[in-house]
Write a protein that holds these residues in place. Sequence first.
Motif, mmCIF file in Angstrom:
data_model
loop_
_atom_site.group_PDB
_atom_site.id
_atom_site.type_symbol
_atom_site.label_atom_id
_atom_site.label_comp_id
_atom_site.label_asym_id
_atom_site.label_seq_id
_atom_site.Cartn_x
_atom_site.Cartn_y
_atom_site.Cartn_z
ATOM 1 N N GLY A 37 0.823 -1.246 -0.098
ATOM 2 C CA GLY A 37 -0.094 0.016 -0.023
ATOM 3 C C GLY A 37 0.740 1.392 -0.063
ATOM 4 O O GLY A 37 0.353 2.174 0.174
ATOM 5 N N GLN A 38 2.343 1.231 0.217
ATOM 6 C CA GLN A 38 3.018 2.376 0.098
ATOM 7 C C GLN A 38 3.542 2.341 -1.564
ATOM 8 O O GLN A 38 3.508 1.398 -2.066
ATOM 9 N N ARG A 39 4.208 3.752 -1.651
ATOM 10 C CA ARG A 39 4.507 4.003 -2.872
ATOM 11 C C ARG A 39 5.985 3.981 -2.807
ATOM 12 O O ARG A 39 6.630 4.737 -2.392
ATOM 13 N N ILE A 40 6.520 2.820 -3.605
ATOM 14 C CA ILE A 40 8.207 2.680 -3.711
ATOM 15 C C ILE A 40 8.507 3.027 -5.001
ATOM 16 O O ILE A 40 7.904 3.036 -5.943
ATOM 17 N N THR A 41 9.780 3.988 -4.967
ATOM 18 C CA THR A 41 10.288 4.527 -6.084
ATOM 19 C C THR A 41 11.851 3.982 -6.129
ATOM 20 O O THR A 41 12.499 4.175 -5.178
ATOM 21 N N THR A 42 12.215 3.483 -7.197
ATOM 22 C CA THR A 42 13.528 3.044 -7.360
ATOM 23 C C THR A 42 14.302 3.717 -8.392
ATOM 24 O O THR A 42 13.518 4.659 -8.953
ATOM 25 N N ILE A 43 15.432 3.905 -8.586
ATOM 26 C CA ILE A 43 16.358 4.616 -9.423
ATOM 27 C C ILE A 43 15.571 4.578 -11.016
ATOM 28 O O ILE A 43 15.541 5.537 -11.682
ATOM 29 N N GLU A 44 15.011 3.475 -11.180
ATOM 30 C CA GLU A 44 14.630 3.103 -12.670
ATOM 31 C C GLU A 44 13.177 3.955 -12.915
ATOM 32 O O GLU A 44 12.916 4.418 -14.006
ATOM 33 N N GLY A 45 12.553 4.708 -11.599
ATOM 34 C CA GLY A 45 11.460 5.441 -11.591
ATOM 35 C C GLY A 45 11.433 6.903 -11.687
ATOM 36 O O GLY A 45 10.477 7.611 -11.713
ATOM 37 N N ILE A 46 12.693 7.503 -11.693
ATOM 38 C CA ILE A 46 12.680 9.049 -11.743
ATOM 39 C C ILE A 46 13.174 9.656 -12.913
ATOM 40 O O ILE A 46 13.093 10.861 -12.836
ATOM 41 N N SER A 47 13.495 8.904 -13.997
ATOM 42 C CA SER A 47 13.754 9.385 -15.257
ATOM 43 C C SER A 47 12.527 9.302 -16.092
ATOM 44 O O SER A 47 11.547 8.540 -15.545
ATOM 45 N N LYS A 48 12.614 10.073 -17.221
ATOM 46 C CA LYS A 48 11.035 9.893 -17.980
ATOM 47 C C LYS A 48 11.614 9.466 -19.510
ATOM 48 O O LYS A 48 12.480 10.025 -19.985
ATOM 49 N N THR A 49 10.586 8.900 -20.038
ATOM 50 C CA THR A 49 10.837 8.538 -21.550
ATOM 51 C C THR A 49 9.907 9.660 -22.203
ATOM 52 O O THR A 49 8.601 9.671 -22.181
ATOM 53 N N LEU A 50 10.429 10.282 -23.169
ATOM 54 C CA LEU A 50 9.714 11.416 -23.963
ATOM 55 C C LEU A 50 9.194 10.745 -25.094
ATOM 56 O O LEU A 50 9.576 9.501 -25.481
ATOM 57 N N PRO A 51 8.112 11.308 -25.421
ATOM 58 C CA PRO A 51 7.596 10.766 -26.801
ATOM 59 C C PRO A 51 8.346 10.491 -27.940
ATOM 60 O O PRO A 51 8.100 9.471 -28.722
ATOM 61 N N ASN A 52 9.514 11.023 -28.145
ATOM 62 C CA ASN A 52 10.700 10.785 -29.082
ATOM 63 C C ASN A 52 11.432 9.519 -28.755
ATOM 64 O O ASN A 52 12.100 9.407 -29.472
#
Length: 168
Positions: A66-81
């Motif tokens: 029930g808690q929100r886990i963030t790993t290193i994989e989750g902090i960057s974003k993939t842009l539409p391109n």
Amino acid sequence: MELSINGKKYSTSGDPEEFLVWVLRDELGLTGTKFGCGAGICGACTVLVDGSPVRSCITPATALKGQRITTIEGISKTLPNGEIKFHPVQQAFIDEQTPQCSWCMSGQILTALAFLKSTPEPTDEEIEQAMSNNYCRCGCYDRIRSAVKRAAMLMNEEKDQKSTLRVS
Ligand code: FES
Ligand code: FES
């Protein structure tokens, strides 16, 4: 057991008492989280739980339901391109050429990110204090401090840009 990781729901079938680091790495293939001391001391295995740093080597996965886990994989974003846009903290560590072997870096970056959210304009002493429980066996401490300083600047710039866009 269901875990919420990087904004997605994951079902795990292994031992729910297993420490989170092994669930992430062995069951879910999220190998950006590293294992160092296994005793909650070095910080290599740090992830964020509801935004706060947690040592995944001593935290049973079941404790995080029930808690929100963030790993290193989750902090960057993939842009539409298809390009990867790094989080400002990641970008700062790249800009300062901080890592040597890189083993400690996921933990350093996530610790810095949580710190800078609560302390957006840190002094050198505050940076030193906030990062003092994350060990780097390669001894990159000067570059880690410079990267955290730079990350604060990049995060503040990003915030300013967003508020300018909102106003205009
Ligand atoms: S591996 Fe978890 S604190 Fe060292
Ligand atoms: S860069 Fe090697 S342990 Fe920190």
